[in-house]
Write an enzyme that holds these catalytic residues in place. Structure first.
Site, PDB file in Angstrom:
ATOM      1  N   LYS A 154      12.205   4.025  35.830  1.00  0.00           N
ATOM      2  CA  LYS A 154      10.738   4.279  36.212  1.00  0.00           C
ATOM      3  C   LYS A 154      10.603   4.298  37.713  1.00  0.00           C
ATOM      4  O   LYS A 154      11.138   3.830  38.083  1.00  0.00           O
ATOM      5  CB  LYS A 154       9.905   3.325  35.720  1.00  0.00           C
ATOM      6  CG  LYS A 154       8.357   3.651  35.705  1.00  0.00           C
ATOM      7  CD  LYS A 154       7.466   2.558  35.278  1.00  0.00           C
ATOM      8  CE  LYS A 154       7.333   1.848  36.445  1.00  0.00           C
ATOM      9  NZ  LYS A 154       5.745   1.309  36.805  1.00  0.00           N
ATOM     10  N   ASP A 202       5.828   7.424  37.154  1.00  0.00           N
ATOM     11  CA  ASP A 202       4.519   6.576  36.710  1.00  0.00           C
ATOM     12  C   ASP A 202       3.455   6.804  37.855  1.00  0.00           C
ATOM     13  O   ASP A 202       3.159   5.718  38.588  1.00  0.00           O
ATOM     14  CB  ASP A 202       4.876   5.072  36.265  1.00  0.00           C
ATOM     15  CG  ASP A 202       3.669   4.180  35.899  1.00  0.00           C
ATOM     16  OD1 ASP A 202       2.819   4.867  35.534  1.00  0.00           O
ATOM     17  OD2 ASP A 202       3.950   3.207  35.831  1.00  0.00           O
ATOM     18  N   LYS A 217       0.186   7.578  37.494  1.00  0.00           N
ATOM     19  CA  LYS A 217      -1.008   7.433  36.736  1.00  0.00           C
ATOM     20  C   LYS A 217      -2.040   8.380  37.631  1.00  0.00           C
ATOM     21  O   LYS A 217      -3.179   7.785  38.296  1.00  0.00           O
ATOM     22  CB  LYS A 217      -1.319   5.952  37.189  1.00  0.00           C
ATOM     23  CG  LYS A 217      -0.596   4.988  36.557  1.00  0.00           C
ATOM     24  CD  LYS A 217      -1.066   3.414  36.609  1.00  0.00           C
ATOM     25  CE  LYS A 217      -0.266   2.518  35.888  1.00  0.00           C
ATOM     26  NZ  LYS A 217       1.290   2.081  36.541  1.00  0.00           N
ATOM     27  N   ASP A 260      -7.487  12.881  38.537  1.00  0.00           N
ATOM     28  CA  ASP A 260      -8.231  13.607  39.450  1.00  0.00           C
ATOM     29  C   ASP A 260      -8.856  14.771  38.750  1.00  0.00           C
ATOM     30  O   ASP A 260      -8.942  14.888  37.475  1.00  0.00           O
ATOM     31  CB  ASP A 260      -7.178  14.091  40.367  1.00  0.00           C
ATOM     32  CG  ASP A 260      -7.793  14.583  41.607  1.00  0.00           C
ATOM     33  OD1 ASP A 260      -8.860  15.091  41.891  1.00  0.00           O
ATOM     34  OD2 ASP A 260      -7.151  13.939  42.768  1.00  0.00           O
ATOM     35  N   THR A 273      -4.118  -3.558  32.810  1.00  0.00           N
ATOM     36  CA  THR A 273      -4.374  -4.771  32.172  1.00  0.00           C
ATOM     37  C   THR A 273      -4.794  -6.072  33.559  1.00  0.00           C
ATOM     38  O   THR A 273      -5.690  -6.886  33.048  1.00  0.00           O
ATOM     39  CB  THR A 273      -3.018  -5.637  31.933  1.00  0.00           C
ATOM     40  OG1 THR A 273      -2.129  -4.936  33.106  1.00  0.00           O
ATOM     41  CG2 THR A 273      -2.128  -5.040  30.589  1.00  0.00           C
ATOM     42  N   ARG A 279      11.311  -6.788  37.042  1.00  0.00           N
ATOM     43  CA  ARG A 279      11.914  -7.920  38.021  1.00  0.00           C
ATOM     44  C   ARG A 279      12.740  -8.774  37.101  1.00  0.00           C
ATOM     45  O   ARG A 279      13.646  -9.262  38.006  1.00  0.00           O
ATOM     46  CB  ARG A 279      10.750  -8.810  38.755  1.00  0.00           C
ATOM     47  CG  ARG A 279      10.010  -8.064  39.730  1.00  0.00           C
ATOM     48  CD  ARG A 279       8.793  -8.511  40.087  1.00  0.00           C
ATOM     49  NE  ARG A 279       7.859  -8.416  39.145  1.00  0.00           N
ATOM     50  CZ  ARG A 279       6.571  -8.811  39.266  1.00  0.00           C
ATOM     51  NH1 ARG A 279       6.214  -9.424  40.138  1.00  0.00           N
ATOM     52  NH2 ARG A 279       5.678  -8.578  38.137  1.00  0.00           N
TER      53      ARG A 279
HETATM   54  O1  C5P Z   1       6.599  -7.207  36.060  1.00  0.00           O
HETATM   55  P1  C5P Z   1       7.795  -6.243  36.047  1.00  0.00           P
HETATM   56  O2  C5P Z   1       8.499  -6.147  37.482  1.00  0.00           O
HETATM   57  O3  C5P Z   1       8.570  -6.025  34.894  1.00  0.00           O
HETATM   58  O4  C5P Z   1       6.931  -4.799  35.960  1.00  0.00           O
HETATM   59  C1  C5P Z   1       7.502  -3.654  35.514  1.00  0.00           C
HETATM   60  C2  C5P Z   1       6.682  -2.370  35.715  1.00  0.00           C
HETATM   61  O5  C5P Z   1       5.665  -2.307  34.766  1.00  0.00           O
HETATM   62  C3  C5P Z   1       5.905  -2.315  37.228  1.00  0.00           C
HETATM   63  O6  C5P Z   1       6.639  -1.226  37.833  1.00  0.00           O
HETATM   64  C4  C5P Z   1       4.544  -2.214  36.905  1.00  0.00           C
HETATM   65  O7  C5P Z   1       3.911  -1.419  37.630  1.00  0.00           O
HETATM   66  C5  C5P Z   1       4.546  -1.905  35.522  1.00  0.00           C
HETATM   67  N1  C5P Z   1       3.231  -2.230  34.786  1.00  0.00           N
HETATM   68  C6  C5P Z   1       3.104  -3.578  34.437  1.00  0.00           C
HETATM   69  N2  C5P Z   1       1.747  -3.773  33.504  1.00  0.00           N
HETATM   70  C7  C5P Z   1       1.017  -2.968  33.308  1.00  0.00           C
HETATM   71  C8  C5P Z   1       1.283  -1.656  33.683  1.00  0.00           C
HETATM   72  C9  C5P Z   1       2.484  -1.091  34.375  1.00  0.00           C
HETATM   73  O8  C5P Z   1       3.655  -4.238  34.910  1.00  0.00           O
HETATM   74  N3  C5P Z   1       0.091  -3.287  32.469  1.00  0.00           N
END
Ligand code: C5P
Length: 237
Positions: free
Chosen positions: A34, A61, A63, A66, A117, A210
């Site tokens: 991603k 991604d 998002k 527009d 979220t 992460r």
């Molecule tokens: O928390 P983590 O590092 O796993 O996040 C992974 C990706 O998911 C990030 O790029 C974040 O922008 C995306 N994301 C998220 N929660 C959402 C929508 C997207 O963590 N509700």
């Protein structure tokens, strides 16, 4: 679809050098990544092209939200970069989603973001100017608008996924972020799910950042996540 091909690793880094170093560390078997706002703003379309040239699938991604004409042209540019998936905000409305679909063509999957979220709850009522009694209902409502306007799926929290899945059927993609292996730190995520829980909730794809990218051994963290996804099976496993 194998467990591995369902895990999308989020390259939330500051540069293409860092991103490509991570791709190298995760090896040839990991083929889905991603690229979000942060990395795209730092490293641009060249980074996306480098990933595609290396045979990787890219979930772009951005998002988008527009006017329809602008989104259509942006989507066309994404398709020409060779990405596999692109996100737009469902709240941009049916006409905007249809325009994204037209711009993308048939080879790139269009995903809609329903309710961020980070906004769920009181924040949503505040921006929409009306009480919101059920966030899952709003998520479902927006998912159905997106589906009817030509989206291939939505990004959803694991907590809302079963309800969406029950209403949209099996051909609509559910992509679930916020994944944490059991017993690990949630960091800034409020609603998290283990890989197995996400799969059982109806996920087609899991977006993981992460928990893999900041692990001491990212390849090992990915491997154990893939094993958990494979063991959980699920509808596409
Ligand atoms: O928390 P983590 O590092 O796993 O996040 C992974 C990706 O998911 C990030 O790029 C974040 O922008 C995306 N994301 C998220 N929660 C959402 C929508 C997207 O963590 N509700």
């Amino acid at each position: 679809m194998s467990g591995r091909s369902r895990v999308i690793v989020a390259l939330d880094t500051h540069s293409s050098v860092e991103a490509m170093a991570l791709v190298d560390r995760l090896g040839d078997d990991q083929d889905f990544y991603k690229v979000g706002l942060e990395l795209f703003t730092w490293a641009g379309p060249e980074l996306v092209s480098s990933l595609v040239d290396r045979g990787k699938r890219v979930f772009l991604d951005l998002k988008m939200h527009d006017i329809p004409n602008t989104v259509s042209r942006g989507a066309k540019a994404a398709a020409e970069l060779g990405v596999d998936m692109l996100t737009v905000h469902a709240s941009g409305g049916a006409e905007m989603i249809e325009a994204a679909r037209d711009g993308l063509g048939d080879d790139t999957r269009l995903l809609a973001v329903t309710v961020l979220t980070s906004l769920a709850g009181e924040g949503l009522g505040e921006v929409w100017g009306r009480p919101v009694s059920s966030v899952p209902e709003e998520v479902l409502r927006l998912a159905l608008i997106a589906r009817d306007a030509g989206a291939d799926g939505v990004v959803s929290a694991a907590s809302e996924a079963p309800r969406v899945r029950a209403s949209v059927g099996n051909d609509f993609l559910l992509v679930i972020p916020g994944i944490r292996p059991a017993g690990t730190d949630r960091q800034d995520q409020k609603r998290v799910a283990t890989p197995a829980h996400a799969v059982r909730s109806g996920a087609d794809y899991l977006v993981v950042g992460r928990a893999i990218t900041q692990a001491d051994d990212p390849a090992a963290a990915l491997q154990s996540m893939v094993a958990e996804v494979t063991a959980a099976g699920g509808r596409r496993g």
